[in-house]
Design a protein around this motif. Structure first.
Motif, PDB file in Angstrom:
ATOM      1  N   PHE B 147       0.733  -1.343  -0.014  1.00 58.91           N
ATOM      2  CA  PHE B 147       0.125   0.035   0.261  1.00 58.91           C
ATOM      3  C   PHE B 147       0.926   1.328  -0.050  1.00 58.91           C
ATOM      4  O   PHE B 147       0.623   2.319  -0.661  1.00 58.91           O
ATOM      5  CB  PHE B 147      -0.717   0.128   1.231  1.00 58.91           C
ATOM      6  CG  PHE B 147      -1.798   1.315   1.473  1.00 58.91           C
ATOM      7  CD1 PHE B 147      -2.517   1.585   0.298  1.00 58.91           C
ATOM      8  CD2 PHE B 147      -1.587   2.018   2.374  1.00 58.91           C
ATOM      9  CE1 PHE B 147      -3.398   2.657   0.543  1.00 58.91           C
ATOM     10  CE2 PHE B 147      -2.371   3.080   2.688  1.00 58.91           C
ATOM     11  CZ  PHE B 147      -3.105   3.455   1.698  1.00 58.91           C
ATOM     12  N   PHE B 148       1.691   1.333   0.842  1.00 58.53           N
ATOM     13  CA  PHE B 148       2.724   2.681   0.978  1.00 58.53           C
ATOM     14  C   PHE B 148       3.527   2.759  -0.180  1.00 58.53           C
ATOM     15  O   PHE B 148       3.837   3.768  -0.761  1.00 58.53           O
ATOM     16  CB  PHE B 148       3.495   2.707   2.346  1.00 58.53           C
ATOM     17  CG  PHE B 148       2.736   2.986   3.317  1.00 58.53           C
ATOM     18  CD1 PHE B 148       2.065   4.223   3.633  1.00 58.53           C
ATOM     19  CD2 PHE B 148       2.059   2.115   4.451  1.00 58.53           C
ATOM     20  CE1 PHE B 148       1.166   4.434   4.463  1.00 58.53           C
ATOM     21  CE2 PHE B 148       1.208   2.397   5.387  1.00 58.53           C
ATOM     22  CZ  PHE B 148       0.685   3.657   5.591  1.00 58.53           C
ATOM     23  N   ASP B 266      -4.055  -1.506   5.491  1.00 50.88           N
ATOM     24  CA  ASP B 266      -4.873  -0.535   6.307  1.00 50.88           C
ATOM     25  C   ASP B 266      -4.729   1.107   5.805  1.00 50.88           C
ATOM     26  O   ASP B 266      -3.903   1.463   5.884  1.00 50.88           O
ATOM     27  CB  ASP B 266      -4.746  -0.525   7.557  1.00 50.88           C
ATOM     28  CG  ASP B 266      -5.652   0.177   8.541  1.00 50.88           C
ATOM     29  OD1 ASP B 266      -6.512   0.967   8.104  1.00 50.88           O
ATOM     30  OD2 ASP B 266      -5.827   0.233   9.795  1.00 50.88           O
ATOM     31  N   LEU B 267      -5.718   1.437   5.290  1.00 54.15           N
ATOM     32  CA  LEU B 267      -5.871   2.836   4.299  1.00 54.15           C
ATOM     33  C   LEU B 267      -5.646   3.992   5.439  1.00 54.15           C
ATOM     34  O   LEU B 267      -5.621   5.124   5.102  1.00 54.15           O
ATOM     35  CB  LEU B 267      -6.958   2.998   3.334  1.00 54.15           C
ATOM     36  CG  LEU B 267      -6.821   2.328   2.080  1.00 54.15           C
ATOM     37  CD1 LEU B 267      -6.371   1.088   2.047  1.00 54.15           C
ATOM     38  CD2 LEU B 267      -7.976   2.605   1.297  1.00 54.15           C
ATOM     39  N   PHE B 268      -6.079   3.589   6.724  1.00 52.65           N
ATOM     40  CA  PHE B 268      -5.841   4.400   7.815  1.00 52.65           C
ATOM     41  C   PHE B 268      -4.962   4.094   8.946  1.00 52.65           C
ATOM     42  O   PHE B 268      -5.237   4.039  10.117  1.00 52.65           O
ATOM     43  CB  PHE B 268      -7.346   4.663   8.263  1.00 52.65           C
ATOM     44  CG  PHE B 268      -8.364   5.434   7.361  1.00 52.65           C
ATOM     45  CD1 PHE B 268      -8.287   6.756   7.266  1.00 52.65           C
ATOM     46  CD2 PHE B 268      -9.077   4.784   6.634  1.00 52.65           C
ATOM     47  CE1 PHE B 268      -9.065   7.545   6.158  1.00 52.65           C
ATOM     48  CE2 PHE B 268      -9.725   5.363   5.565  1.00 52.65           C
ATOM     49  CZ  PHE B 268      -9.772   6.610   5.291  1.00 52.65           C
ATOM     50  N   ALA B 269      -3.892   3.797   8.667  1.00 55.67           N
ATOM     51  CA  ALA B 269      -2.754   3.445   9.402  1.00 55.67           C
ATOM     52  C   ALA B 269      -1.348   4.149   9.091  1.00 55.67           C
ATOM     53  O   ALA B 269      -1.299   4.251   8.012  1.00 55.67           O
ATOM     54  CB  ALA B 269      -2.700   1.799   9.601  1.00 55.67           C
ATOM     55  N   PRO B 270      -0.693   4.772  10.184  1.00 57.42           N
ATOM     56  CA  PRO B 270       0.521   5.222   9.621  1.00 57.42           C
ATOM     57  C   PRO B 270       1.555   4.113   9.224  1.00 57.42           C
ATOM     58  O   PRO B 270       1.435   3.243   9.639  1.00 57.42           O
ATOM     59  CB  PRO B 270       1.292   5.665  11.036  1.00 57.42           C
ATOM     60  CG  PRO B 270       0.165   5.459  12.074  1.00 57.42           C
ATOM     61  CD  PRO B 270      -0.929   4.563  11.554  1.00 57.42           C
ATOM     62  N   ALA B 271       2.413   4.660   8.527  1.00 56.35           N
ATOM     63  CA  ALA B 271       3.395   3.673   7.815  1.00 56.35           C
ATOM     64  C   ALA B 271       4.297   3.298   8.932  1.00 56.35           C
ATOM     65  O   ALA B 271       4.622   3.991   9.955  1.00 56.35           O
ATOM     66  CB  ALA B 271       4.316   4.474   6.835  1.00 56.35           C
TER      67      ALA B 271
END
Lengths: 153, 383
Positions: B147-148, B266-271
């Motif tokens: 994702f990142f 998770d589109l709402f978690a920090p790297a």
């Protein structure tokens, strides 16, 4: 003699054939490129969201949490027991999601090491701009933990 | 019976002409002959990718809700799923590695000189396609790293002036990295890129056959003295034994170090900490880390290295047209290549400094020694 006469005509026909072929290619390519370019879909605008209450275990232990603000991630920080702040969680460098380093009291992006202070200002590393600030309101109701409401500043 | 079938096929396909042509094909022998095997090795890993990739397609599901679970299913439930997926990942990395080695050897031995300019251009293009495969395949397991990496990788395209924003949206299939990005990347990974690669790889291989192997200017005399090797069966068998060895290595790597799956995106978690791309992008990643924030003439600082890397990629492709020096000359280009190589290796090491395991250093040292030994061995037998 006849061959010489037909030359300009042949050239004209070749030119005609070439350009119509070109037009056919363009008429194929144009819809393909337009198809592959994603359409603009208007998103429902979010102006405020409820972000749980002050007893949230994430806020208690880590001092921050990521809140869904529509499709945008927003970072909610617990600065002191009574002070909360919120910023866009999207790093202004290359779009990663930032986190909070409690022990170093800074907002930090693990992707390329960009750091922001608790006012969202980019203080070190690659980020070119500060994080957009959001407004935080606490709605206290008697002795219950206060509700946190994050809204656009 | 076999002879009759052979005769029947020959009458219809003209196989004997091909066999006849093949029997005349030779490979020059000199102290750098070992480098002729690198392209074939890259091709082998590409073929492994095609086979394992097709198998993975039987179970993989390209949607944000199912992708991670389907890979998990492949790894845990499907018989030998762990093996196929690990081989696909390991072979991808080895393919990039050998493609880069191949490029470096061709560059430093100056095999791109006339009449092989187009062989070089098509080869560099295939390398870029391979990197495209790596990048698009990376997202498919839909884990945090994927994702990142995709967020950053696609955002980088935004640095291109004028059309940057359009490119980011085009790559992502929208404004954000989402399920739409996943289906798009899947389409590229399994259809668009393979189709383009077929054309360019085909052209590359045809050109290699057409123009034969290039003999480095410094080895002309040596190659003249030594008997060239027949392609069939001598060179082909050596190639095949290399491939067999590589297959063994792949199986061992996949069995001993199965590829991790990580956590679902998770589109709402920090790297997470120490996040970094695959090793072949680390030099760019590390460079981006070092560039401070700021703006000059409306251009953000981070755009400068991105545009530079793009320009260097183009330059790499155009090397045969820029280096017009006589055979045996053109040291400048070797120095430029060495500096670029040192930059890439240096930045990569820097990027891994926090967790570079000792065995990587030792292994690469052994590999280099081995290469040096083999090339020296060739020179000794000449004397």
């Amino acid at each position: 003699m006849e061959a010489l006469e037909s030359r300009p005509r042949r050239r004209f026909l070749n030119y005609f054939l070439g350009s119509s072929l070109g037009a056919v290619v363009v008429s194929f390519l144009y819809p393909v490129i337009r198809f592959a370019s994603p359409p603009l879909i208007p998103e429902a605008t979010t102006n405020q969201v409820e972000a749980g209450d002050t007893s949230d275990p994430l806020l208690m232990t880590k001092g921050f949490k990521i809140v869904r603000f529509g499709a945008e991630p927003v970072i909610l920080l617990k600065v002191t027991d009574t002070e909360y702040r919120a910023f866009s969680a999207t790093c202004t460098h290359l779009d990663c999601i930032v986190g909070y380093q409690k022990e170093r009291t800074r907002i930090f992006c693990n992707c390329h090491g960009g750091a922001y202070d608790l006012n969202g200002r980019n203080v070190s590393g690659p980020p070119p701009r500060p994080l957009t600030a959001y407004k935080v309101n606490l709605l206290a109701k008697g002795s219950e933990p206060a509700k946190i409401v994050v809204s656009k500043a | 019976m076999i002879a009759r079938v052979g005769k029947w096929l020959d009458d219809r396909l003209g196989l004997s002409t091909i066999v006849e042509l093949g029997s005349h094909k030779t490979v020059p022998v000199h102290r750098y002959t070992v480098f002729y095997y690198l392209g074939g090795m890259t091709l082998f890993f590409f073929l492994v990718q095609v086979c394992t990739g097709v198998l993975l397609m039987l179970y993989y599901r390209p949607s944000a809700n199912e992708a991670f679970e389907s890979v998990e299913f492949i790894m845990t439930v499907v018989p030998f799923g762990w093996l196929i997926r690990s081989i696909h990942s390991w072979s991808a990395n080895l393919m990039v590695f050998f493609a880069m080695l191949h490029l470096a050897s061709v560059y430093f031995l100056k095999a791109y000189r006339p009449p092989r300019e187009l062989t070089w251009v098509s080869g560099v293009f295939v390398l870029f396609l391979i990197l495209g495969f790596g990048f698009s395949g990376y997202l498919l397991p839909w884990n945090q790293l994927a994702f990142f990496a995709t967020k950053v990788g696609t955002d980088i395209a935004g640095a291109v002036p004028f059309i940057g924003h359009w490119m980011v949206r085009f790559l992502r299939g929208g404004d954000r990295v989402s399920g739409g990005t996943l289906s798009r990347f899947y389409g590229w990974h399994v259809a668009v890129l393979p189709a383009i690669t077929c054309v360019f790889l085909g052209a590359h291989l045809a050109l290699v056959q057409l123009k034969g192997m290039s003999v480095p200017p410094s080895c002309k005399e040596e190659a003249g003295k030594r008997q060239p090797m027949k392609f069939f069966p001598q060179f082909a068998l050596r190639d095949l034994s290399g491939w067999l060895f590589a297959l063994g290595c792949l199986a061992a790597l996949a069995a001993l170090f199965p590829w991790e799956l990580g956590e679902k995106a998770d589109l709402f978690a920090p790297a997470y900490e120490n996040i970094r791309p695959e090793w072949y992008f680390v030099f760019m990643f590390q460079t981006l880390k070092l560039v401070p924030g700021g703006e000059i003439f409306g251009l953000e600082y981070e755009a400068i290295p991105i545009l530079l890397f793009g320009a260097l990629g183009l330059l790499l492709m155009l090397v045969p047209f820029l280096d017009r020096s006589a055979p045996g000359k053109g040291k400048v280009w070797s120095i430029v290549g060495a500096v670029a190589l040192l930059f890439v290796i240096g930045m990569t090491c820097w990027g891994y400094m926090s967790l570079l395991p000792l065995y990587v250093v030792i292994l690469s040292g052994i590999l280099l020694l081995l290469l040096a030994f083999i090339t020296r061995g060739g020179r000794r037998s000449e004397n």
